[in-house]
Scaffold this motif. Structure first.
Motif, PDB file in Angstrom:
ATOM      1  N   TYR A 177      78.194  68.953 -46.944  1.00  7.22           N
ATOM      2  CA  TYR A 177      76.734  68.939 -46.921  1.00  7.22           C
ATOM      3  C   TYR A 177      76.192  67.522 -47.039  1.00  7.22           C
ATOM      4  N   GLU A 178      75.151  67.263 -46.283  1.00  5.72           N
ATOM      5  CA  GLU A 178      74.308  66.088 -46.503  1.00  5.72           C
ATOM      6  C   GLU A 178      72.940  66.466 -45.956  1.00  5.72           C
ATOM      7  N   ASP A 179      71.909  65.709 -46.330  1.00  5.57           N
ATOM      8  CA  ASP A 179      70.591  65.981 -45.761  1.00  5.57           C
ATOM      9  C   ASP A 179      70.529  65.348 -44.377  1.00  5.57           C
ATOM     10  N   GLY A 233      76.977  63.132 -48.897  1.00  5.77           N
ATOM     11  CA  GLY A 233      77.163  62.655 -47.520  1.00  5.77           C
ATOM     12  C   GLY A 233      78.580  62.163 -47.381  1.00  5.77           C
ATOM     13  N   GLY A 234      78.970  61.932 -46.154  1.00  6.57           N
ATOM     14  CA  GLY A 234      78.205  61.767 -44.935  1.00  6.57           C
ATOM     15  C   GLY A 234      77.433  60.437 -44.949  1.00  6.57           C
ATOM     16  N   ASN A 235      76.910  60.172 -43.775  1.00  4.37           N
ATOM     17  CA  ASN A 235      76.118  58.950 -43.610  1.00  4.37           C
ATOM     18  C   ASN A 235      74.968  58.883 -44.603  1.00  4.37           C
ATOM     19  N   ASN A 236      74.462  60.044 -45.016  1.00  5.67           N
ATOM     20  CA  ASN A 236      73.273  60.006 -45.855  1.00  5.67           C
ATOM     21  C   ASN A 236      73.548  59.505 -47.274  1.00  5.67           C
ATOM     22  N   ASP A 257      69.110  58.487 -44.093  1.00  7.47           N
ATOM     23  CA  ASP A 257      69.795  57.896 -42.942  1.00  7.47           C
ATOM     24  C   ASP A 257      69.555  58.658 -41.643  1.00  7.47           C
ATOM     25  N   TRP A 258      68.832  59.775 -41.736  1.00  9.01           N
ATOM     26  CA  TRP A 258      68.692  60.594 -40.534  1.00  9.01           C
ATOM     27  C   TRP A 258      67.250  60.693 -40.051  1.00  9.01           C
ATOM     28  N   GLY A 259      66.475  59.611 -40.309  1.00  5.88           N
ATOM     29  CA  GLY A 259      65.177  59.499 -39.647  1.00  5.88           C
ATOM     30  C   GLY A 259      64.014  60.123 -40.387  1.00  5.88           C
ATOM     31  N   GLY A 265      82.971  56.496 -50.973  1.00  7.17           N
ATOM     32  CA  GLY A 265      82.342  56.094 -49.721  1.00  7.17           C
ATOM     33  C   GLY A 265      82.407  57.152 -48.646  1.00  7.17           C
ATOM     34  N   ASN A 266      82.122  56.714 -47.446  1.00  4.84           N
ATOM     35  CA  ASN A 266      82.158  57.601 -46.281  1.00  4.84           C
ATOM     36  C   ASN A 266      82.560  56.808 -45.047  1.00  4.84           C
ATOM     37  N   GLU A 267      83.549  57.308 -44.370  1.00  7.70           N
ATOM     38  CA  GLU A 267      83.926  56.801 -43.049  1.00  7.70           C
ATOM     39  C   GLU A 267      84.093  55.285 -42.942  1.00  7.70           C
ATOM     40  N   VAL A 307      86.807  64.564 -37.535  1.00  7.46           N
ATOM     41  CA  VAL A 307      86.997  64.567 -36.088  1.00  7.46           C
ATOM     42  C   VAL A 307      85.936  65.439 -35.404  1.00  7.46           C
ATOM     43  N   TYR A 308      85.286  64.862 -34.396  1.00 11.59           N
ATOM     44  CA  TYR A 308      84.354  65.597 -33.527  1.00 11.59           C
ATOM     45  C   TYR A 308      84.957  65.511 -32.130  1.00 11.59           C
ATOM     46  N   GLN A 309      85.261  66.672 -31.541  1.00  5.91           N
ATOM     47  CA  GLN A 309      86.032  66.640 -30.308  1.00  5.91           C
ATOM     48  C   GLN A 309      85.686  67.802 -29.377  1.00  5.91           C
ATOM     49  N   ALA A 351      81.429  70.389 -40.012  1.00  2.71           N
ATOM     50  CA  ALA A 351      80.232  69.562 -40.215  1.00  2.71           C
ATOM     51  C   ALA A 351      79.483  69.380 -38.891  1.00  2.71           C
ATOM     52  N   PRO A 352      78.164  69.183 -38.975  1.00  2.00           N
ATOM     53  CA  PRO A 352      77.331  69.401 -40.152  1.00  2.00           C
ATOM     54  C   PRO A 352      77.163  70.891 -40.455  1.00  2.00           C
ATOM     55  N   LEU A 353      76.749  71.144 -41.692  1.00  2.00           N
ATOM     56  CA  LEU A 353      76.641  72.510 -42.178  1.00  2.00           C
ATOM     57  C   LEU A 353      75.361  73.195 -41.688  1.00  2.00           C
ATOM     58  N   GLN A 363      68.854  65.941 -35.178  1.00  2.00           N
ATOM     59  CA  GLN A 363      69.485  64.637 -35.402  1.00  2.00           C
ATOM     60  C   GLN A 363      70.970  64.713 -35.056  1.00  2.00           C
ATOM     61  N   TRP A 364      71.538  65.921 -35.232  1.00  2.00           N
ATOM     62  CA  TRP A 364      72.947  66.115 -34.916  1.00  2.00           C
ATOM     63  C   TRP A 364      73.133  67.570 -34.528  1.00  2.00           C
ATOM     64  N   THR A 365      73.830  67.792 -33.434  1.00  2.00           N
ATOM     65  CA  THR A 365      74.192  69.160 -33.062  1.00  2.00           C
ATOM     66  C   THR A 365      75.663  69.165 -32.669  1.00  2.00           C
TER      67      THR A 365
HETATM   68  O1  AHR Z   1      78.296  65.033 -39.681  1.00  2.00           O
HETATM   69  C1  AHR Z   1      77.478  64.048 -39.128  1.00  2.00           C
HETATM   70  C2  AHR Z   1      77.973  62.640 -39.418  1.00  2.00           C
HETATM   71  O2  AHR Z   1      79.197  62.433 -38.805  1.00  2.00           O
HETATM   72  C3  AHR Z   1      78.252  62.319 -40.860  1.00  2.00           C
HETATM   73  O3  AHR Z   1      77.116  61.949 -41.552  1.00  2.00           O
HETATM   74  C4  AHR Z   1      79.215  61.189 -40.778  1.00  2.00           C
HETATM   75  O4  AHR Z   1      80.087  61.139 -41.866  1.00  2.00           O
HETATM   76  C5  AHR Z   1      79.929  61.429 -39.469  1.00  2.00           C
HETATM   77  O5  AHR Z   1      79.960  60.299 -38.683  1.00  2.00           O
END
Ligand code: AHR
Length: 653
Positions: free
Chosen positions: A44-46, A250-253, A281-283, A369-371, A429-431, A508-510, A518-520
């Motif tokens: 989870y992150e906002d 987070g995540g980036n947030n 971080d997400w606008g 941290g994150n990533e 991983v996003y693939q 992710a994201p949840l 912002q992310w799909t």
């Molecule tokens: O899940 C969306 C983003 O993807 C996360 O904030 C980040 O950790 C990754 O790059």
């Protein structure tokens, strides 16, 4: 291949069954390892209003004018005037608090009728007659005081129809000091849609002049009655996933675009008037109404445990804190942990107790941290400073203070060298669907040296590998599809098989608001009144609810193929659980050679659809799992439909 037993040979039987080749799966009765209780959980992150406007129960957007520039149109986000009122966000000469310096100034002209302000919520407000909403705001009269008390009307109304669904009246005293009023609203009927607003109006005949307002709130009942808690339907949908952990924040947030705008635990606690919020971080602005304490209470109510992140000296805009200046940030991380687990004789523990939770929370995992992609310096400056001093500085100090916590290093690529050697890593991983099918065996060949792994983020984001982070018009998925979800299932079978070293995994994201992309795609999507459970949600649920206790090695699938399976054993009630993903477009037939006799029937849960089928706001239940009874025997023949995930539970005889 660690788990290839003598039985573990891929055999495609030559004899046809129903016109198809039949895959024989030999299942070993001796478990290779227990399946960790933590295996399936939530990241989870906002993001995409998953927190403010999502999981967090508050229904008003921009309720306290946090982090906005007074006098701008943007500062009035979600607010508009009613009647002839003139409204503006001002930097108040007497702020509500040092954290909330801005207020909404409403000028009521002479001779006006019913005038005031309204808030349109997070793209609408649900009117539900089964609920009693708590409503509140602060006010003061900064210049001319009314001659006596005056009434303010608080309502839920249709934005266009102007139908009043709920109303309450409160008394405003003639005071120049900030005063809070609270009331409740119970709608007398439901609204036909979510195009509704929250209004506060005054009778212009009773008073003309200026009123300043601050920190409004409209709160329906929260999940399990948690104070300042979670939206009921979203929390319930998450509860039904049976998650074991919650990675936050987070995540980036976590990171902040700048060091100053990083997530800071101590800015998220205590009375809401003390929370300044931050530019996320997400606008959009994060209210931090959903703070560390609310997260921890909810995690406990959900029966989860936290995987909590601490900020690690790097902001997304590219700034790394120099090594010589890290100490205060490490101390802030230490205090964050102390707040969670310190006993009440410590400042952090005492602070937590003062908020209502004397007992330390459970905290077994902290991510630093994150990533920080260790070998990807070309992406950002994060990897080199993480490698050269940030990881070591944080982990040395924190591990020394909290020896029983397992500290997790962030995303690794290409066998990085970090010192001290991390006990655990978080991989992301996003693939594409194809990638997930071909990489279910990713962990099979990872050296067993005591290092454990958290697959903290994974999802199919596109069918096109050059567009994994792209835009919808170029193939980026908006909602998970059946093809995506059954392919993720193959990757998840790899986690089960390797759960001697993979201790946790989360999609992710949840969560994501249907209006804010912002992310799909997201596991769950929602608007102001409905929650859409994606096909990937159902896949996650089918794994989590059928986790089992022991992994049973079985014939390995052909990673170049489209048919995959995993077999586990459950202790109570004693049963074999078979998961089968057929990511191909043709029916596939399998025979499971189970290691002992079983009951004559079992249960089948099946998710199936066409490749591009998705659950969407217009058709939220297009694809849902179907449960049925299935005949069973020790040599169990099963026909897996095209593009399906099946979970078969067979009690032992
Ligand atoms: O899940 C969306 C983003 O993807 C996360 O904030 C980040 O950790 C990754 O790059």
């Amino acid at each position: 291949m660690l788990y290839v037993s003598a039985l573990s040979l891929l055999v495609i039987a030559s004899g046809p069954l129903l016109g198809h080749a039949q895959t024989i799966v030999a299942v070993n009765g001796t478990a290779s390892h227990p399946i960790p209780k933590t295996l399936w959980g939530l990241m989870y992150e906002d993001i995409s209003h998953s927190g403010d406007g999502g999981l967090y129960g508050e229904r008003l957007q921009n309720r306290a004018f946090q982090q906005v520039a007074p006098g701008t149109t943007q500062a009035l986000n979600s607010w508009s005037a009613i009647g002839g009122a003139l409204i503006e966000v001002v930097a108040d000469t007497i702020p509500l608090s040092s954290a909330l310096p801005n207020s909404l100034q409403v000028l009521i002209p002479e001779g006006a009728g019913e005038v005031g302000v309204e808030n349109s919520g997070y793209y609408g407000i649900e009117v539900n007659p089964a609920w009693t909403y708590n409503a509140s705001f602060f006010y003061r009269f900064p210049s001319i005081l009314p001659s006596g008390s005056i009434a303010a009307n608080i309502s839920l109304v249709g934005a266009e129809s102007r139908t009043t669904f709920a109303a309450s009246s409160v008394t405003l005293n003639p005071t120049a000091d900030w005063t809070q009023v609270t009331t409740s609203l119970t709608p007398n009927s439901s609204a036909s849609d979510i195009n509704n607003t929250f209004t506060v109006t005054l009778d212009g005949a009773a008073f003309s002049g200026v009123v300043n307002f601050g920190l409004f709130s409209l709160f329906p009942p929260a999940w399990m009655g948690q104070e300042n808690g979670m939206r009921e339907d979203i929390a319930q949908a998450l509860f039904e996933l049976k998650p074991s952990f919650f990675r936050f924040p987070g995540g980036n947030n976590l990171e902040g675009e700048s060091i100053a705008t990083r997530w800071q635990w101590n800015a998220t606690i205590g009375p809401l008037v003390n929370r300044p919020g931050r530019v996320g971080d997400w606008g959009y602005v994060n209210t931090d109404g959903l703070g560390i304490y609310e997260y921890l209470i909810w995690i406990e109510l959900m029966g989860m445990q936290p995987i909590m992140a601490v900020w690690s000296g790097y902001a997304l805009g590219g700034a790394s804190v120099p090594e010589a200046d890290l100490a205060p940030y490490i101390e802030q991380a230490r205090q964050q942990i102390e707040f969670v687990v310190g006993n009440t004789s410590t400042p952090g523990g005492a602070l937590r107790a003062s908020l209502g939770h004397s007992k330390p929370f459970i905290l077994n995992y902290v991510e630093i941290g994150n990533e920080a992609r260790f070998t990807c310096d070309f992406i950002s400056a994060a990897p080199s400073t993480y490698r050269s001093y940030r990881w070591a500085s944080f982990v040395d100090a924190l591990q020394n203070e909290y020896p029983s916590i397992r500290f997790i290093a962030t995303t690794r690529y290409n066998n990085p060298v970090l010192a001290p050697k991390p006990k655990s890593y978080d991989l992301h991983v996003y693939q594409t669907p194809t990638w997930f099918r071909q990489n279910g065996g990713y962990y099979d060949s990872v050296t067993r040296d005591g290092t454990t792994f958290f697959e903290g983020e994974y999802a199919t984001t596109s069918t096109n590998s050059s567009n994994l982070y792209g835009i919808p018009e170029q193939g980026r998925l908006i909602y998970p599809t059946v093809q995506a979800s059954v392919s993720e299932a193959v990757f998840m079978m790899g986690f089960e098989r390797n759960s001697d070293i993979v201790f946790a995994a989360s999609y992710a994201p949840l969560l994501g608001h249907v209006t804010e992309h912002q992310w799909t795609p997201n596991l769950l999507s929602f608007d102001s009144e409905q929650v859409i459970k994606s096909t990937s949600y159902w896949v996650q649920q089918m794994f989590s609810a059928n986790k089992g206790d022991w992994y049973l090695p079985s014939t390995l699938a052909n990673t170049a193929g489209t048919l995959f399976w995993s077999v586990v054993k459950q202790d109570t009630p004693l049963a074999f659980i078979l998961k089968i993903s057929n990511a191909g477009t043709a029916t596939a037939s399998l025979v499971f050679e189970l290691p002992s006799a079983v009951a004559s029937s079992g249960t089948l849960i099946q998710l199936q659809g066409s490749a591009t089928d998705s659950n969407t706001p217009d058709n939220p239940n297009l694809i849902v799992p179907v449960t049925s009874t299935i005949a069973a025997k020790q040599n169990l023949t099963f026909t897996a439909p095209a593009l399906s995930l099946s979970v078969i539970t067979v009690p032992l005889a």
